[in-house]
Design a protein around this motif. Structure first.
Motif, PDB file in Angstrom:
ATOM      1  N   LEU A  17       0.821  -1.213   0.000  1.00  0.00           N
ATOM      2  CA  LEU A  17       0.000   0.000   0.000  1.00  0.00           C
ATOM      3  C   LEU A  17       0.855   1.264   0.000  1.00  0.00           C
ATOM      4  CD1 LEU A  17      -2.868  -1.066   2.421  1.00  0.00           C
ATOM      5  CD2 LEU A  17      -2.949  -0.869  -0.081  1.00  0.00           C
ATOM      6  N   ILE A  18       1.929   1.253   0.774  1.00  0.00           N
ATOM      7  CA  ILE A  18       2.829   2.414   0.792  1.00  0.00           C
ATOM      8  C   ILE A  18       3.469   2.612  -0.578  1.00  0.00           C
ATOM      9  CG2 ILE A  18       5.011   3.287   1.712  1.00  0.00           C
ATOM     10  CD1 ILE A  18       4.134   2.077   4.429  1.00  0.00           C
ATOM     11  N   ASN A  19       3.987   1.536  -1.155  1.00  0.00           N
ATOM     12  CA  ASN A  19       4.613   1.646  -2.481  1.00  0.00           C
ATOM     13  C   ASN A  19       3.612   2.055  -3.546  1.00  0.00           C
ATOM     14  OD1 ASN A  19       7.244   1.030  -1.765  1.00  0.00           O
ATOM     15  ND2 ASN A  19       6.938  -1.155  -2.018  1.00  0.00           N
ATOM     16  N   TYR A  20       2.424   1.489  -3.486  1.00  0.00           N
ATOM     17  CA  TYR A  20       1.418   1.762  -4.515  1.00  0.00           C
ATOM     18  C   TYR A  20       0.920   3.201  -4.463  1.00  0.00           C
ATOM     19  CZ  TYR A  20      -2.685   1.121  -7.444  1.00  0.00           C
ATOM     20  OH  TYR A  20      -3.616   1.228  -8.432  1.00  0.00           O
ATOM     21  N   PHE A  21       0.635   3.702  -3.270  1.00  0.00           N
ATOM     22  CA  PHE A  21       0.049   5.028  -3.162  1.00  0.00           C
ATOM     23  C   PHE A  21       1.068   6.166  -3.122  1.00  0.00           C
ATOM     24  CE2 PHE A  21      -3.576   2.519  -1.536  1.00  0.00           C
ATOM     25  CZ  PHE A  21      -4.495   2.906  -2.498  1.00  0.00           C
ATOM     26  N   PHE A  22       2.268   5.895  -2.641  1.00  0.00           N
ATOM     27  CA  PHE A  22       3.243   6.978  -2.511  1.00  0.00           C
ATOM     28  C   PHE A  22       4.349   6.953  -3.563  1.00  0.00           C
ATOM     29  CE2 PHE A  22       1.526   6.617   1.838  1.00  0.00           C
ATOM     30  CZ  PHE A  22       0.991   7.888   1.931  1.00  0.00           C
ATOM     31  N   TYR A  23       4.681   5.775  -4.064  1.00  0.00           N
ATOM     32  CA  TYR A  23       5.758   5.689  -5.055  1.00  0.00           C
ATOM     33  C   TYR A  23       5.246   5.295  -6.425  1.00  0.00           C
ATOM     34  CZ  TYR A  23       8.649   5.868  -0.907  1.00  0.00           C
ATOM     35  OH  TYR A  23       9.213   6.248   0.277  1.00  0.00           O
ATOM     36  N   GLU A  26       5.572   1.892 -12.312  1.00  0.00           N
ATOM     37  CA  GLU A  26       4.846   1.470 -13.505  1.00  0.00           C
ATOM     38  C   GLU A  26       4.571  -0.032 -13.517  1.00  0.00           C
ATOM     39  OE1 GLU A  26       3.998   3.629 -16.115  1.00  0.00           O
ATOM     40  OE2 GLU A  26       4.619   5.246 -14.780  1.00  0.00           O
ATOM     41  N   ASN A  27       5.290  -0.785 -12.699  1.00  0.00           N
ATOM     42  CA  ASN A  27       5.195  -2.244 -12.731  1.00  0.00           C
ATOM     43  C   ASN A  27       4.546  -2.749 -11.442  1.00  0.00           C
ATOM     44  OD1 ASN A  27       5.598  -4.982 -12.956  1.00  0.00           O
ATOM     45  ND2 ASN A  27       7.703  -4.799 -13.689  1.00  0.00           N
ATOM     46  N   ILE A  28       3.280  -3.099 -11.493  1.00  0.00           N
ATOM     47  CA  ILE A  28       2.557  -3.562 -10.315  1.00  0.00           C
ATOM     48  C   ILE A  28       3.114  -4.905  -9.820  1.00  0.00           C
ATOM     49  CG2 ILE A  28       0.698  -4.766 -11.517  1.00  0.00           C
ATOM     50  CD1 ILE A  28      -0.002  -2.559  -8.585  1.00  0.00           C
ATOM     51  N   GLY A  29       3.567  -5.737 -10.733  1.00  0.00           N
ATOM     52  CA  GLY A  29       4.157  -7.026 -10.351  1.00  0.00           C
ATOM     53  C   GLY A  29       5.414  -6.838  -9.520  1.00  0.00           C
ATOM     54  N   LEU A  30       6.203  -5.857  -9.885  1.00  0.00           N
ATOM     55  CA  LEU A  30       7.421  -5.554  -9.136  1.00  0.00           C
ATOM     56  C   LEU A  30       7.082  -5.001  -7.753  1.00  0.00           C
ATOM     57  CD1 LEU A  30      10.493  -5.643  -9.407  1.00  0.00           C
ATOM     58  CD2 LEU A  30      10.394  -3.304 -10.264  1.00  0.00           C
ATOM     59  N   ASP A  31       6.041  -4.180  -7.683  1.00  0.00           N
ATOM     60  CA  ASP A  31       5.586  -3.670  -6.384  1.00  0.00           C
ATOM     61  C   ASP A  31       5.151  -4.818  -5.477  1.00  0.00           C
ATOM     62  OD1 ASP A  31       6.083  -1.047  -7.032  1.00  0.00           O
ATOM     63  OD2 ASP A  31       4.003  -0.605  -7.587  1.00  0.00           O
ATOM     64  N   ILE A  32       4.441  -5.766  -6.041  1.00  0.00           N
ATOM     65  CA  ILE A  32       3.996  -6.930  -5.260  1.00  0.00           C
ATOM     66  C   ILE A  32       5.193  -7.753  -4.803  1.00  0.00           C
ATOM     67  CG2 ILE A  32       2.733  -9.121  -5.393  1.00  0.00           C
ATOM     68  CD1 ILE A  32       0.731  -7.639  -7.246  1.00  0.00           C
ATOM     69  N   TYR A  33       6.149  -7.936  -5.694  1.00  0.00           N
ATOM     70  CA  TYR A  33       7.361  -8.705  -5.353  1.00  0.00           C
ATOM     71  C   TYR A  33       8.136  -8.044  -4.207  1.00  0.00           C
ATOM     72  CZ  TYR A  33      12.105 -10.506  -5.801  1.00  0.00           C
ATOM     73  OH  TYR A  33      13.339 -11.034  -5.543  1.00  0.00           O
ATOM     74  N   TYR A  34       8.323  -6.733  -4.274  1.00  0.00           N
ATOM     75  CA  TYR A  34       9.025  -6.024  -3.205  1.00  0.00           C
ATOM     76  C   TYR A  34       8.234  -6.063  -1.896  1.00  0.00           C
ATOM     77  CZ  TYR A  34      12.330  -4.101  -6.626  1.00  0.00           C
ATOM     78  OH  TYR A  34      13.287  -3.946  -7.581  1.00  0.00           O
TER      79      TYR A  34
END
Length: 110
Positions: A17-23, A26-34
């Motif tokens: 949620l922090i990565n998605y809303f604040f950072y 472009e790659n949602i899969g990478l956000d999920i992985y991190y």
């Protein structure tokens, strides 16, 4: 073990949620992985936070977890994108034990 899974899930959701809303990369899969790497670190740190594991065992298992993260990241993305997951993992892992070191029992489980 149930609490370790809870730490994993909460760490993953909060990090995503922090990565998605604040950072918002472009790659949602990478956000999920991190986010999974972040949650994995909290879960493993909590799981290993017991006198049943010796320091070498804790170190070995944490390195094994980091190797798994790099291998999965290299397979899904590439090595350059997998390395930051290790940085996130090790930062969280060290932070967990740093916070625990300030407690009298040297653990966050109590």
């Amino acid at each position: 073990m149930k609490k370790a899974l809870l730490y994993f899930l909460l760490g993953t959701v909060v990090s995503f949620l922090i990565n998605y809303f604040f950072y918002s990369s472009e790659n949602i899969g990478l956000d999920i992985y991190y986010a999974i790497a972040f949650g994995f670190a909290w879960g493993i740190a909590y799981y290993l936070d017991t006198p049943n594991f010796t320091l070498p065992q804790k170190l070995g298992l944490s390195f094994l977890a980091m190797a798994i993260l790099v291998a999965v990241g290299a397979l899904l993305f590439n090595l350059e994108l997998a390395i930051p997951s290790v940085l996130k993992f090790s930062t969280v892992f060290v932070a967990y034990y740093l916070i625990a070191s300030f407690r009298a029992g040297k653990t966050l489980r109590d």
